[in-house]
Design an enzyme around this catalytic site. Structure first.
Site, mmCIF file in Angstrom:
data_model
loop_
_atom_site.group_PDB
_atom_site.id
_atom_site.type_symbol
_atom_site.label_atom_id
_atom_site.label_comp_id
_atom_site.label_asym_id
_atom_site.label_seq_id
_atom_site.Cartn_x
_atom_site.Cartn_y
_atom_site.Cartn_z
ATOM 1 N N LYS A 90 0.051 4.241 -0.316
ATOM 2 C CA LYS A 90 -0.633 5.393 0.285
ATOM 3 C C LYS A 90 -0.440 6.655 -0.581
ATOM 4 O O LYS A 90 -0.363 6.562 -1.791
ATOM 5 C CB LYS A 90 -0.153 5.619 1.718
ATOM 6 C CG LYS A 90 -0.192 4.341 2.557
ATOM 7 C CD LYS A 90 -0.086 4.624 4.018
ATOM 8 C CE LYS A 90 0.134 3.326 4.774
ATOM 9 N NZ LYS A 90 -0.037 3.467 6.203
ATOM 10 N N HIS A 142 -9.420 0.526 5.168
ATOM 11 C CA HIS A 142 -8.121 0.848 5.777
ATOM 12 C C HIS A 142 -8.335 1.802 6.954
ATOM 13 O O HIS A 142 -9.193 2.686 6.901
ATOM 14 C CB HIS A 142 -7.195 1.473 4.740
ATOM 15 C CG HIS A 142 -5.778 1.557 5.226
ATOM 16 N ND1 HIS A 142 -5.354 2.552 6.072
ATOM 17 C CD2 HIS A 142 -4.721 0.742 5.026
ATOM 18 C CE1 HIS A 142 -4.071 2.354 6.367
ATOM 19 N NE2 HIS A 142 -3.664 1.258 5.742
ATOM 20 N N SER A 154 3.500 -2.308 10.302
ATOM 21 C CA SER A 154 4.956 -2.258 10.503
ATOM 22 C C SER A 154 5.668 -3.555 10.115
ATOM 23 O O SER A 154 6.670 -3.924 10.731
ATOM 24 C CB SER A 154 5.277 -1.851 11.949
ATOM 25 O OG SER A 154 4.782 -0.543 12.198
ATOM 26 N N GLY A 184 2.264 2.061 10.637
ATOM 27 C CA GLY A 184 3.151 3.214 10.461
ATOM 28 C C GLY A 184 3.841 3.651 11.736
ATOM 29 O O GLY A 184 4.413 4.742 11.781
ATOM 30 N N GLU A 218 -6.830 4.317 7.952
ATOM 31 C CA GLU A 218 -6.728 5.761 7.676
ATOM 32 C C GLU A 218 -8.024 6.296 7.083
ATOM 33 O O GLU A 218 -8.400 7.446 7.317
ATOM 34 C CB GLU A 218 -5.517 6.028 6.765
ATOM 35 C CG GLU A 218 -4.221 5.887 7.560
ATOM 36 C CD GLU A 218 -3.053 5.310 6.781
ATOM 37 O OE1 GLU A 218 -3.079 5.324 5.542
ATOM 38 O OE2 GLU A 218 -2.102 4.826 7.436
ATOM 39 N N GLU A 257 -5.223 -5.431 10.543
ATOM 40 C CA GLU A 257 -4.222 -4.380 10.739
ATOM 41 C C GLU A 257 -4.522 -3.626 12.031
ATOM 42 O O GLU A 257 -5.335 -2.680 12.036
ATOM 43 C CB GLU A 257 -4.257 -3.395 9.572
ATOM 44 C CG GLU A 257 -3.975 -4.019 8.220
ATOM 45 C CD GLU A 257 -3.453 -2.979 7.245
ATOM 46 O OE1 GLU A 257 -2.292 -3.097 6.856
ATOM 47 O OE2 GLU A 257 -4.178 -2.046 6.912
ATOM 48 N N ASN A 276 0.858 -1.186 0.000
ATOM 49 C CA ASN A 276 0.000 0.000 0.000
ATOM 50 C C ASN A 276 0.895 1.237 0.000
ATOM 51 O O ASN A 276 1.496 1.571 1.020
ATOM 52 C CB ASN A 276 -0.890 -0.042 1.253
ATOM 53 C CG ASN A 276 -1.763 1.190 1.386
ATOM 54 O OD1 ASN A 276 -1.867 1.995 0.461
ATOM 55 N ND2 ASN A 276 -2.388 1.347 2.547
#
Ligand code: PEP
Length: 328
Positions: free
Chosen positions: A86, A168, A284, A244, A170, A238, A84
């Site tokens: 992003k 996701h 991560s 991240g 985010e 996730e 991904n």
């Protein structure tokens, strides 16, 4: 010499085999060579267990005949790694990344997908090896039209996308998408032939409050309530606190949730879907931790953010599929 173990709550089957023998003997009846190792236990109902066990035996015969063979569990999907990207990259940096990926040596036993930003999908599609499929990072909930700033599933298919990421963290927690909307977007993508990477995962405070499973189940249910079929869905677990942050879940923490997800699917969808749906881990993941994570029985691959922006490291994460093999 390599071997693959099939674990069971009551027994372990392990047959060793030279890799070359396995590869040449593995027939199309074996859905994948290094699928996630599967537990054949009480999570499956008896009818389905018998059916899966019979298939497992056929697969063992298919690959183990006359040799000490690597075996695979029935009905499990191929190892899967998604990158991904992003909201990162420029024409130049993406061109460099594509060159690195084109030059990388990638194991056969892994499906690989990358998700560039929308504006670079065309560039990536026209320069990246066909070995790697392309995903979008989002798609509109229905047919295109007067929806300013959105990109439709039809448009994504038109430029060669095969996948889309939905749910996701985010988009859930920064953009504010809720589970029902995400479920509906996934349903629309699937009905139009776009495969879905369906993300779920808890925030740190939810984990600390002991709500990890509840949060994941609520997010899963919204997918289950909407999707017409699970055939083209990969679930990405996730944990938000690991995305991240450099704080990767331990292999045991990840495995525990993957087992719970598979059990939820078994109870609420079907034993077949529980066995066949790939459940990948994201948060991560890097070249240094992917092999240990990949060894976990229910981890069928990874969704990778930061480390997917470095070609050689992403390739090494893809190749951690080999960690599924147990040294004989
Ligand atoms: C992600 O964005 O899906 C992700 C897992 O990111 P990272 O690997 O950077 O934690």
């Amino acid at each position: 010499m390599a071997a693959m173990a099939i674990s069971s709550s009551s027994a372990t089957v392990r047959i060793g085999c030279k890799k070359s023998a396995f590869v040449s003997n593995a027939s199309s009846s074996v859905r994948s060579e290094f699928a996630g190792l599967r537990r054949m236990d009480s999570m499956f109902d008896m009818g389905s267990s018998h059916c899966l066990f019979a298939q497992m035996q056929r697969n063992v015969q298919a690959v183990g005949n006359g040799c000490r063979g690597v075996v695979t569990m029935a009905g499990t999907g191929k190892f899967f790694v998604g990158g991904n990207w992003k909201c990162n990259g420029t024409k130049d940096s993406i061109s460099k990344l594509v060159t690195e990926l084109n030059n990388a040596k990638l194991e056969d036993d892994v499906d690989i997908v990358v998700a560039p930003p929308f504006v670079y999908i065309d560039q990536v599609k026209s320069s990246l090896t066909d070995r790697i499929e392309i995903s979008a990072q989002n798609a509109w909930v229905g047919k295109g039209g007067a929806f300013t700033g959105e990109i439709s599933v039809e448009q994504l298919k038109d430029i060669g996308c095969k996948w889309v990421i939905h749910g996701h963290s985010e988009r859930r927690h920064v953009i504010g998408e809720d589970s029902q909307f995400i479920g509906k977007k996934s349903a629309y993508a699937l009905t139009q032939g776009l495969k879905v990477i369906a993300c779920i995962g808890e925030k740190l405070e939810e984990r600390e409050a002991g709500k990890t499973f509840d949060v994941c189940y609520e997010q899963l249910k919204a997918f289950a309530d909407n999707v017409p079929s699970w055939d083209d869905v990969v679930i990405a677990y996730e944990p938000v606190w690991a995305i991240g942050t450099g704080k990767v879940a331990s292999p045991q923490q990840a495995q525990e949730v993957h087992v719970a997800v598979r059990e939820w699917l078994s109870k609420n969808v079907s034993a077949e879907v529980a066995s066949q749906t790939r459940i990948i881990y994201g948060g991560s993941v890097n070249g240094g931790n992917s092999a240990e994570l990949a060894k976990q029985e229910d981890i069928d691959g990874f969704l990778v953010g930061g480390a997917s922006l470095k070609g050689p490291e992403f390739a090494s994460i893809c190749n951690s599929v080999t960690a599924k093999k147990v040294a004989a």
